[in-house]
Each structure stands twice: as structure tokens, then as C-alpha cells.
Scaffold this motif. Structure first.
Motif, short mmCIF file in Angstrom:
data_model
loop_
_atom_site.label_atom_id
_atom_site.label_comp_id
_atom_site.label_asym_id
_atom_site.label_seq_id
_atom_site.Cartn_x
_atom_site.Cartn_y
_atom_site.Cartn_z
N TYR A 223 -23.84 34.74 -24.00
CA TYR A 223 -22.61 35.41 -23.61
C TYR A 223 -22.32 36.63 -24.46
O TYR A 223 -21.68 37.58 -24.02
CB TYR A 223 -21.42 34.45 -23.64
CG TYR A 223 -21.36 33.57 -22.42
CD1 TYR A 223 -20.64 33.96 -21.30
CD2 TYR A 223 -22.08 32.38 -22.37
CE1 TYR A 223 -20.62 33.16 -20.16
CE2 TYR A 223 -22.07 31.58 -21.25
CZ TYR A 223 -21.33 31.98 -20.14
OH TYR A 223 -21.33 31.19 -19.02
N MET A 224 -22.79 36.60 -25.71
CA MET A 224 -22.41 37.66 -26.64
C MET A 224 -23.40 38.79 -26.74
O MET A 224 -23.04 39.90 -27.13
CB MET A 224 -22.26 37.05 -28.04
CG MET A 224 -21.25 35.94 -28.11
SD MET A 224 -19.56 36.54 -28.19
CE MET A 224 -19.40 36.72 -29.95
N LYS B 179 -14.36 33.89 -5.07
CA LYS B 179 -15.08 34.55 -6.16
C LYS B 179 -14.26 34.49 -7.45
O LYS B 179 -14.78 34.18 -8.52
CB LYS B 179 -15.36 36.01 -5.78
CG LYS B 179 -16.25 36.75 -6.77
CD LYS B 179 -17.68 36.25 -6.72
CE LYS B 179 -18.52 36.75 -7.89
NZ LYS B 179 -19.81 36.02 -8.01
N ILE B 180 -12.97 34.81 -7.36
CA ILE B 180 -12.11 34.74 -8.53
C ILE B 180 -12.01 33.32 -9.05
O ILE B 180 -12.09 33.06 -10.25
CB ILE B 180 -10.70 35.30 -8.22
CG1 ILE B 180 -10.79 36.81 -8.00
CG2 ILE B 180 -9.72 34.97 -9.33
CD1 ILE B 180 -9.45 37.47 -7.75
N ALA B 181 -11.89 32.38 -8.14
CA ALA B 181 -11.80 30.98 -8.56
C ALA B 181 -13.08 30.57 -9.29
O ALA B 181 -13.04 29.86 -10.31
CB ALA B 181 -11.57 30.08 -7.35
N MET C 97 -7.91 19.34 -14.62
CA MET C 97 -7.28 20.65 -14.43
C MET C 97 -7.97 21.44 -13.31
O MET C 97 -7.30 22.06 -12.49
CB MET C 97 -7.31 21.43 -15.75
CG MET C 97 -6.35 20.86 -16.79
SD MET C 97 -6.20 21.87 -18.28
CE MET C 97 -7.70 21.41 -19.15
N ALA D 226 -6.33 22.63 -9.83
CA ALA D 226 -6.22 24.09 -9.63
C ALA D 226 -6.76 24.52 -8.26
O ALA D 226 -6.25 25.48 -7.68
CB ALA D 226 -6.98 24.82 -10.74
N TRP E 201 -14.38 25.82 -29.26
CA TRP E 201 -13.55 25.00 -30.14
C TRP E 201 -14.03 23.56 -30.31
O TRP E 201 -13.71 22.92 -31.31
CB TRP E 201 -12.09 24.98 -29.65
CG TRP E 201 -11.91 24.42 -28.28
CD1 TRP E 201 -11.86 25.11 -27.11
CD2 TRP E 201 -11.78 23.03 -27.93
NE1 TRP E 201 -11.71 24.24 -26.05
CE2 TRP E 201 -11.66 22.96 -26.53
CE3 TRP E 201 -11.76 21.84 -28.65
CZ2 TRP E 201 -11.51 21.76 -25.83
CZ3 TRP E 201 -11.61 20.63 -27.97
CH2 TRP E 201 -11.49 20.62 -26.57
N LEU F 172 -15.14 32.51 -11.04
CA LEU F 172 -15.16 33.10 -12.38
C LEU F 172 -14.12 32.45 -13.29
O LEU F 172 -14.36 32.25 -14.48
CB LEU F 172 -14.93 34.61 -12.27
CG LEU F 172 -16.02 35.35 -11.48
CD1 LEU F 172 -15.62 36.79 -11.24
CD2 LEU F 172 -17.36 35.27 -12.19
N ALA F 173 -12.98 32.11 -12.72
CA ALA F 173 -11.93 31.48 -13.52
C ALA F 173 -12.38 30.11 -14.02
O ALA F 173 -12.19 29.76 -15.19
CB ALA F 173 -10.66 31.35 -12.68
N GLY G 137 -15.25 28.07 -22.22
CA GLY G 137 -14.39 28.19 -23.39
C GLY G 137 -14.42 26.97 -24.28
O GLY G 137 -14.15 27.06 -25.48
N PHE H 283 -23.82 30.72 -26.90
CA PHE H 283 -23.14 31.81 -27.61
C PHE H 283 -23.94 33.10 -27.48
O PHE H 283 -23.40 34.16 -27.14
CB PHE H 283 -23.02 31.41 -29.09
CG PHE H 283 -21.96 32.13 -29.84
CD1 PHE H 283 -20.63 31.99 -29.48
CD2 PHE H 283 -22.28 32.95 -30.90
CE1 PHE H 283 -19.63 32.67 -30.18
CE2 PHE H 283 -21.29 33.63 -31.61
CZ PHE H 283 -19.97 33.48 -31.24
N TYR I 121 -10.82 18.43 -18.52
CA TYR I 121 -11.06 19.69 -17.82
C TYR I 121 -11.19 19.45 -16.31
O TYR I 121 -10.71 20.25 -15.51
CB TYR I 121 -12.32 20.40 -18.37
CG TYR I 121 -12.04 21.27 -19.57
CD1 TYR I 121 -11.78 22.64 -19.42
CD2 TYR I 121 -12.02 20.75 -20.86
CE1 TYR I 121 -11.53 23.45 -20.51
CE2 TYR I 121 -11.77 21.55 -21.96
CZ TYR I 121 -11.53 22.90 -21.78
OH TYR I 121 -11.27 23.70 -22.87
N ALA J 123 -15.16 30.49 -16.71
CA ALA J 123 -14.59 30.97 -17.97
C ALA J 123 -13.85 29.85 -18.69
O ALA J 123 -13.98 29.66 -19.90
CB ALA J 123 -13.66 32.15 -17.72
N MET J 124 -13.07 29.11 -17.93
CA MET J 124 -12.31 28.01 -18.51
C MET J 124 -13.24 26.96 -19.11
O MET J 124 -13.04 26.50 -20.24
CB MET J 124 -11.44 27.40 -17.41
CG MET J 124 -10.65 26.21 -17.81
SD MET J 124 -9.54 25.78 -16.43
CE MET J 124 -9.64 24.00 -16.51
#
Lengths: 195, 195
Positions: free
Chosen positions: B109-110, B153-155, B188, B192, B169, B157-158, B165, B106, B185, B161-162
Motif C-alpha cells: 500500500y505504501m 464501486k464506492i462501497a 459493521m 452498512a 492497529w 473501496l469503502a 485499516g 504495508f 468488522y 479501506a475499512m
DNA sequence: GTCTATACAGGGATAGAC
DNA sequence: GTCTATCCCTGTATAGAC
């Protein structure tokens, strides 16, 4: 009667919110002083209290406004079509909406812990409403055999986390256009949940 | 010679870091005072400065320690196998590692924006090293025709991030075990990026 | 509606006794 | 190594003049 000299409530009010949005996003709620906000607006610190009862209310107002706008923008879109079409609509909407207001997004994800208890619960409720909108789509698609997700709640949170992540790195004028990025994410989401 | 009365450097040092970690994660760096940290440890505020030159260095030390540990844990794992196997290893590792230390995650990232410039660049460099580890896997898989990602690169980061996350929770003792969540996960992610 | 002035609490950090 | 005491600054918020 002439207007009171220096009366600008219709102008200053929004400017206070804009300044707070910008500064909270950049430095964090706790790190920003009322004096800094006032300086940004071009008034004295005391004058801010004509527009907000206190700093906490200012934060809450920004976050509530953002969530209301998000939910209203989504629910105003037509909710027709197959679950696949609805999911695509959600993905493209989410990316477009979030990339258009990076500061509000940042605040709404980072400053939850700085809300006092009652305010937190309001925002959490709205966030859950938004998550439920996506989960409904995933469940409908699963019921029709279009989607294969082991757990619709986890899939919901995974998709939202993935999509929201785009705000942390995307900069307009970069290698890819917003539409290209959105298409790219949609490809990944579609495959991730498809049967 | 007897030890100086009240000398506990080997004990207090780690306790300062633990207290700071806990409080920064809960309230945010800017919202936590040195006095609060001292109270948590059970010493006076002035005594903290035997263990850190200032508050900023304390934050940096926590974040640097976390990133070093992350990279070392990952590089210590065998990097053999097909890209698909390596990707699975990454996904399971990432979730397990991050769920085991939610507070450090936490903070890392914050609180990036609360690092001063030189410290920020160090942490950013380490973060990029970690991202590159995943991107290398995705590129290798694409080269072999195993993966179909439009932009590695996008994959990257995606996916990160996923996966990250999950820390927002997941609570142990909940509906699903850590392993079940990780498997979920992985399903998925695999779909993907697969061809 | 905005200003200046200020109350009052709390911040980070340091000095020097023990 | 920790304590007490303190410096000096900045924080939020309010009061009363204009």
C-alpha cells in the motif's frame, strides 16, 4: 536604508513549505532531496537552511501544521445536537477537510515512520485526540441506545479508515461530486453503527 | 566435484527477500540501502546482485508476489452461496489474510509510488482484479435486493479501506482475538450494505 | 537572504580475485 | 557465490563571499 538585495523571507518561507509538501506527497520524504526542494522553489540548496534547521524539522512542521489545523477546524464546529447529528457532522467534515488537502493527508498517514521518536509522539498524540472526538460521539450514541456498536474503539478506527480512503481515489471532475460522495459514505456509516 | 565453497543460492535467495521485506516495511523502500539488506542477510552488498538485477526489481518482486498470493488465495476459496454468504467469506478472508502478513501489506500500500511506470501498472491491474471480486459480490446482492448500496464501486473501496485499516492497529495478544475483531468488522460491513 | 563552493558520508551498482 | 575494492553520483549540511 534600502532593503538587502534578494531578501524575500516572507515569500520564500511559505514557498519552501509548499514545495516540500508537494514533493514529499508525490515521491515520499526519503526519496526527496533538499536540492529538489530548492530547485522547485528557485533557490540554492543552502538557502533552505534559513527556513528550517534540517529536513526532519521540515517534515514535522508540515505534519504538525496539518494536525493542528484539523483539530482546530473540528473543534470550531458547533458540537450540539443528537449523537446521530454529531456523527453526520463528523463524517461530512472529515471527507470535506481531507479532500481539500490531499497532499497533507497523504504525508500525515505515510510518513509517520520517518519522524524521529519525539516528533512521532507529538503527532501520534494529536491523531489520538482526533480519534477520541469520534469515539466520544459513538459512545454517547450507544449510551442512548441509538447506536449498536460492539466496540466503540474498533468502530472509530473502522470509520476513520473508511472515510480517509476516499482521498486515495477521489478526483474532482469525476463521476460524482464531492457532496454526492460524502452523502454516500454517510449512508454507509449511519447504517453500520445504527441500532 | 565438491561444491563451490560458500555456495548457498537456495538459502540466500529467500533470505534476501525476507530481509528486504522486513526493512522496506519498517523504514520504507527509499530509506533502505542495499548495504543494510546485505548486513541483515549476512553477506556483502555486491552479493545481492546475484539474486536481483537491481533494487527496483526487488521491490516489484515482493509486491507482485504478495498480490499473486492474495488473488490465488481468494480464487481458491469456494465461491458458492448467497451474496451475503460470499460477502461474509470475503470479509473474514481479507482480514485473516492481511493480518497474517502485515509487512507485505504495508509495502503493497505504501510503496506504489516507488514503482517505475511499467511495474506500477502491473500491480495496479492486480489490485483492481481484487477490488472487482468484491464489487461483483455487491452487485449480485443488489440485483437480488439483498443489499442497498447507492454505488457499488464506492462501497467496494469503502469496505476494503475499512478492512485493511485493521492492519494499522491490530496486535496479536491484545484485547481482542483475531476472530473477535473479524466478527466485529463483519457486523459493521453487513449492516452498512444491507437493505 | 542568497549565493557558490565544499566537506563528508553514504547511495547503487560493477569488476575481478578467489 | 561471495568477497574486496572501487567508480561515480547524490545526499545533508555548513562556511564565507556578496
Amino acid at each position: 536604508m534600502a532593503r538587502t538585495q534578494g531578501s524575500h523571507s516572507q515569500i520564500t518561507g511559505p514557498r519552501v513549505r509548499e514545495a516540500a509538501l508537494k514533493l514529499f506527497a508525490k515521491h515520499g520524504f526519503a526519496a526527496v532531496s533538499m536540492r529538489q526542494i530548492a530547485t522547485e522553489v528557485g533557490v540554492q540548496a543552502g538557502a533552505l537552511y534559513n527556513y528550517t534547521p534540517d529536513k526532519q524539522a521540515l517534515l514535522f512542521s508540515l505534519m504538525k501544521g496539518h494536525m493542528d489545523e484539523l483539530l482546530e477546524a473540528w473543534t470550531s464546529l458547533a458540537q450540539t445536537g443528537t449523537p446521530l447529528e454529531r456523527l453526520e457532522r463528523f463524517v461530512l467534515f472529515h471527507i470535506r477537510f481531507h479532500l481539500a488537502r490531499p497532499e497533507a493527508v497523504f504525508i500525515s498517514y505515510m510518513e509517520l515512520r520517518n519522524l524521529d521518536r519525539p516528533n512521532f509522539e507529538v503527532i501520534e498524540g494529536l491523531r489520538r485526540d482526533y480519534e477520541n472526538a469520534l469515539e466520544d460521539i459513538l459512545r454517547a450514541g450507544r449510551a442512548e441506545g441509538l447506536f449498536d456498536v460492539a466496540d466503540s474503539k474498533i468502530a472509530t478506527l473502522a470509520v476513520i479508515a473508511m472515510l480517509t480512503g476516499v482521498t486515495t481515489w477521489y478526483r474532482s471532475g469525476g463521476r460524482l461530486s464531492e457532496d454526492e460522495v460524502a452523502r454516500n459514505y454517510w449512508d454507509m456509516v449511519r447504517k453500520a453503527v445504527s441500532a
